[in-house]
Design an enzyme around this catalytic site. Sequence first.
Site, short mmCIF file in Angstrom:
data_model
loop_
_atom_site.label_atom_id
_atom_site.label_comp_id
_atom_site.label_asym_id
_atom_site.label_seq_id
_atom_site.Cartn_x
_atom_site.Cartn_y
_atom_site.Cartn_z
N HIS A 75 -1.60 5.62 0.77
CA HIS A 75 -1.96 6.22 2.04
C HIS A 75 -2.71 5.23 2.93
CE1 HIS A 75 -1.74 10.54 0.15
NE2 HIS A 75 -0.61 9.86 0.05
N ASP A 120 -2.05 7.33 -3.17
CA ASP A 120 -3.12 7.78 -2.27
C ASP A 120 -3.69 6.50 -1.68
OD1 ASP A 120 -5.21 9.13 -0.93
OD2 ASP A 120 -5.18 10.71 -2.43
#
Length: 363
Positions: free
Chosen positions: A223, A201
Amino acid sequence: MYRFNILFLIFTIFLKLHLSLTDQCVITKFEDVSNVVATCKDIVINNLIVPEGQQLTLQLTEGSTLVFRGTTLFEYFVWTGPLMIISGNNITVIGEPGSSLDGQGPLYWDGQGTWGTTKPRFLTITATNAILESINIKNCPVGCTSVYKSENLTIRNWKIDNLQGDEGVASENKFGHNTDGIGIKMSKNILVEDSIIYNQDDCIGLNSGTHLIVRNMFCHGSHGLSLSVATATIEDVIIENSIITMAENGIHIKTHVNAGDGLIKDVLYRNITMLDCKYYGINIQQNYVNLPAGQPEDGPPKNNIPIHNLTMSNIYGSVQSGAVPVFILCAEDGCFDWTWEGVEIYGTAQDNCTNFTPDGYEC
Ligand SMILES: *[C@@H]1O[C@H](CO)[C@@H](O)[C@H](O)[C@H]1NC(C)=O
Ligand SMILES: *[C@@H]1O[C@H](CO)[C@@H](O)[C@H](O)[C@H]1NC(C)=O
Ligand SMILES: *[C@@H]1O[C@H](CO)[C@@H](O)[C@H](O)[C@H]1NC(C)=O
Ligand SMILES: *[C@@H]1O[C@H](CO)[C@@H](O)[C@H](O)[C@H]1NC(C)=O
Ligand SMILES: *[C@@H]1O[C@H](CO)[C@@H](O)[C@H](O)[C@H]1NC(C)=O
């Protein structure tokens, strides 16, 4: 006789002092944690096993130093955590070479992150005038580190290694998700530097606060180097001199449309190299809705959290085939005064700038 007694007394005091400063401050058993943390200022946590469902609460007294030695292992248990809290004023926390904090992520991962079975967050830090150095975190079940309500804090030379949770490395449907590396919320004067993060993430996720600096990072997977803002203000941010590989987005700024008002102001990204981004090189979206993995994030943009004075300088790299180098989706009256120079991200797809184009960039 008198002299002997005095010597004996001195010897006894010395012995007591010596014990309280050294031997008594090494924690090897979980049941000793609270007592040692409350009474000692020089603490070593040595190969500790944290029993299932228990939290390692390290509420350090002012001026303390804490050292992690060997492996600190957190037993598997279905709860929300966090597995560990570090707090205090004027504290130093150090991971010895070879030490690690192991969250046993593979026992939890189901590919769904916070949307799947309940998983514990790993670490929350609430500290002032603090340095946390050389901490080595392995396999967080979800969210690795959250800096919350902190001031004058330095995180340096960390390694967060969740590589085992990558798709293609983990077994099918057992990969990690929502394993954010380091998040910062409601904090002031925070420095994160010289650290390596492998995760699934945001590598860095900044939510709110002021005077935040992130530099010399290496991120893999992830991410992105992200700002994720909901009902809050974030200002005076520098993210620089970092490398990010195989990320979904290299740089991601998202404002939450279903949140209240907020503000993003005076943010500088400088000297960032991104390689092989999966979906976007730079992705700035004022229409973010948090949805489970794989669902499209769409809907109209909103200007509840305007973005002022966003500088990008010397941002280089590439995106994978079909991925978008630069994506900007602003609301009407949502974005103001962006200055970009030396932004060169290569890919096969076209940039897409909707409602706004930064000065110095051709979309
Ligand atoms: C912080 O702690 C260190 C170590 O205990 C001590 O020497 C120093 O005086 C403290 N600083 C402040 C500002 O309290
Ligand atoms: C943070 O550091 C500044 C500058 O040294 C100091 O003025 C401020 O009091 C510190 N904040 C806290 C909460 O100690
Ligand atoms: C740019 O960042 C890289 C690390 O990615 C670093 O080695 C280099 O020194 C930085 N350049 C400048 C001018 O700071
Ligand atoms: C824009 O932000 C930069 C830091 O990124 C700051 O140095 C500059 O003063 C800001 N400009 C304005 C007009 O506030
Ligand atoms: C650019 O993005 C906007 C907003 O997501 C979308 O509506 C539009 O179709 C995109 N344009 C192209 C050419 O892909």
